[in-house]
Design an enzyme around this catalytic site. Structure first.
Site: not given
Length: 668
Positions: A407, A429, A432, A474
């Site tokens: 990331e 994605q 979090d 998530h």
């Protein structure tokens, strides 16, 4: 023509086919930063500058690399690369003004030393966190590759910086995408006071390239001709055959990390050994031996440079100190953006939230040829939520790019694309996972325009929220991490119509936007949505219900919880405000409603302490205190991580406490 020296010098020089004039250009290019540094050390002792990071002994690397680059190619230097700036011929008074915090510098006094960039000279300066500029170089190189430009990007780091995760992420991305980047490691022996023996456990940092499938070279960083000739040949080859190359320059830092640090931790014999390898002194001896340089020529050259230094110092000294202006400071946090209203069509289709986001993204891709989408599994797979399904067929793999799981490097690459004039949308994605890209978001994207007027034309999509039993990693709704950071815009729509229009505006806006998308709403909320490309203004709330008893302020999933609760209590007359945007915040709408009703309930899915609603509560108390008929009530989730089991998640969420709190407030 004589090309090599005798063995009296500590290393062999080979001029290859360089002309006498080029040999002298290289000498002057090294002499200039050396003389500036010597002057700066005097000024430091006189208290006329506050700090100095010396590159004495490393000039050959900065100069050799820069001379090998073309003027339109980007260089991303570090704080010991003065030679990059002087070789690019930045006016000296502007450098001096930068170091003195004057307005004619590059950051309007907002950042110091070499923490700045300049599009005019194609230089992108560092931030103190070191690593992010490596990924930014990837993004710049990607832009060149997408435009099929034969250009190379050079980025610097020290041996200490190679321990950072950003280094490894950036090399991996560059290798996977075969980006034309020269990764230049200045291995100067120490990370501040920590020797290389405590920094890494391999003989040469260049060996690390093997793990990334990259070419690498070890270069004597004190030999200007070796630096220039090798980098020049490599740069030309990379322009024709794009690929990343790792270059390890062996050198030494002859001064402290910064002057206050000193060098007492360096053994005397080691210091003496490297002093004998001084790049400027030895190159001067070589040129004299060749008959290309005389002492008189050197004195004339040095005299001219010193005169130029003193003249430009006088210009910087004479410039008035910056007078703080609050309006200017606030207005420069974001790049200028004038919202252009593109109205919705009358033709509509029923869309789920997820479909509206996909449509908005697709229409933006059609509208902007320079827009690139990046993220894990976003290409053929279509993303884990299938929002980009079919995009590869429509726009190609160059513009819809799968990324490695890194990331940080992808946020940085998005910034590099912006620096090179493109737009980027990165799919985080899950929101979090922004923790793995947090540093470049809050320290690079957010501060870029304020620091050196460089827009960060980046949208980070943030699938977020609980209600789907996804557990602690998530399910977070972590918008407050970013609303706290000046320079970021934060959008959080609750409806398909809003999501499509706000996403279009976020992509049009040249500022960094965190675009939150609640996963539990993706397929549960439907609405008639215009089929055309349209925009909605960022920073404007919407009133969903009007009433006189109470003001309910919320966003995201909270909007639907509030609608459901009010539907079950038709006796409650409420103003219901959907914020839609959390930064900037529509304070006008908030204050007007609170002044009308006198009671306010703030509903968020986030935990209470430090949430967005905590700040809104404080703002209402400060501005509307005399209009309040009851204490402000916040309805928040509990202060624990988000649990997985359904009954625990239900207890966690603020939804469970909304109805009771609303009744208590009405009855107050």
């Amino acid at each position: 023509m004589t090309t090599k020296t005798d063995t009296k010098l500590p290393f062999a020089y080979d001029r290859e086919s360089l002309s006498d004039d080029m040999l002298l250009q290289l000498y002057k290019a090294m002499l200039t930063p050396r003389l500036i540094e010597e002057k700066m050390l005097i000024l430091l002792r006189q208290g006329k500058i506050s700090k100095w990071f010396s590159g004495i002994g490393q000039e050959a690397i900065s100069v050799g690399v820069t001379m090998a680059m073309q003027s339109e190619e980007y260089i991303l230097p570090m704080h010991r690369n003065l030679g990059v700036f002087t070789t690019r011929e930045i006016p000296l008074y502007r450098l001096f003004a930068q170091w003195q915090g004057k307005a004619s510098g590059f950051t309007k006094g907002r950042d110091r030393s070499f923490h700045f960039g300049t599009q005019e000279y194609k230089i992108v300066g560092m931030i103190s966190h070191l690593g992010p500029q490596l990924g930014v170089a990837d993004g710049i190189a990607l832009a060149h590759k997408l435009r099929e430009e034969k250009a190379v990007t050079a980025v610097f780091t020290g041996e200490g910086g190679t321990s950072e995760g950003d280094f490894h992420e950036a090399l991996n991305v560059a290798s996977v995408w075969q980006l034309p980047v020269l990764f230049c490691i200045e291995n100067n022996g120490y990370g501040l006071s920590t020797p290389t023996s405590e920094q890494y456990n391999c003989e040469n940092l260049a060996d690390r390239a093997l793990g990334y499938g990259m070419e690498s070279h070890i270069i004597d960083g004190n030999n200007i001709l070796e630096v220039y000739n090798k980098v020049n040949a490599l740069a030309e080859d990379v322009r024709q055959n794009p690929r990343p190359v790792l270059l390890e320059f062996k050198t030494f830092r002859m001064r402290g990390h910064e002057e206050a640090s000193g060098t007492k931790y360096v053994p005397d014999d080691l210091m003496e050994t490297w002093a004998q390898k001084d790049p400027l002194d030895n190159y001067k001896k070589y040129l004299v031996e060749l008959g290309v340089l005389t002492e008189e020529m050197h004195e004339n050259m040095a005299s001219q440079i010193k005169e130029e230094i003193n003249k430009n110092l006088d210009i910087a000294y004479e410039e008035e100190a910056i007078v703080p202006d609050l309006a200017t400071e606030l207005s420069d946090v974001f790049a200028p953006f004038t919202y252009q209203n593109t109205p919705p069509s009358t033709e509509t289709e029923e869309k789920r939230l997820i479909d509206a986001i996909s449509d908005g993204l697709k229409q933006s891709m059609e509208r902007y040829d320079d827009l690139v989408i990046m993220g894990q599994d976003v290409a053929e797979y279509g993303g884990v939520f299938k929002i980009t399904d079919g995009f590869v067929a429509a726009f190609g793999k160059e513009r819809v790019r799968n990324t490695p799981i890194c990331e940080s490097a992808i946020v940085e690459a998005a910034m590099g694309l912006s620096i090179s004039g493109k737009k980027a949308v990165m799919e985080m994605q899950f929101a979090d996972f922004a923790t793995s890209g947090f540093n470049p978001i809050v320290n690079y994207l957010a501060k870029s325009h304020y620091r050196w007027s460089q827009a960060a034309d980046v949208v980070v999509r943030m699938p977020c929220g609980a209600g789907v039993g996804a557990g602690p990693f998530h399910s977070q709704t972590n918008e407050a991490w970013f609303t706290h950071t000046p320079g970021l815009k934060v959008v959080y729509p609750a409806f398909p119509y809003d999501a499509k229009g706000l996403l279009a505006t976020a992509i049009e806006d040249p500022n960094p936007v965190l675009f939150f998308e609640h996963k539990a709403l993706y397929r549960s909320i439907r609405q008639e949505v215009p089929t055309n490309y349209y925009t909605l203004p960022i920073g404007k709330a919407v009133s969903l219900k009007e009433g006189n008893d109470v003001t309910i302020i919320t966003y995201g999933a909270g909007v639907h919880w509030a609608l459901e609760t009010l539907a079950n209590h038709t006796d409650i007359s409420a103003d219901l405000i959907d914020l839609r945007t959390l930064q900037p915040l529509d304070t006008e709408a908030i204050f007007a409603s609170v002044k009308k009703t006198g009671k306010v309930l703030l509903l968020t899915e986030d935990s209470g302490f430090g949430s967005v609603m905590s700040d809104i509560s404080a703002m209402i108390s400060e501005v509307c205190f005399e209009f309040l008929d009851a204490p402000i009530r916040r309805v928040t989730s509990i202060d624990t991580p988000i649990p997985f089991a359904g009954q625990l998640e239900e207890q966690y969420l603020s939804r469970k406490r909304l109805e009771e709190t609303l009744k208590e407030l009405i009855a107050y």
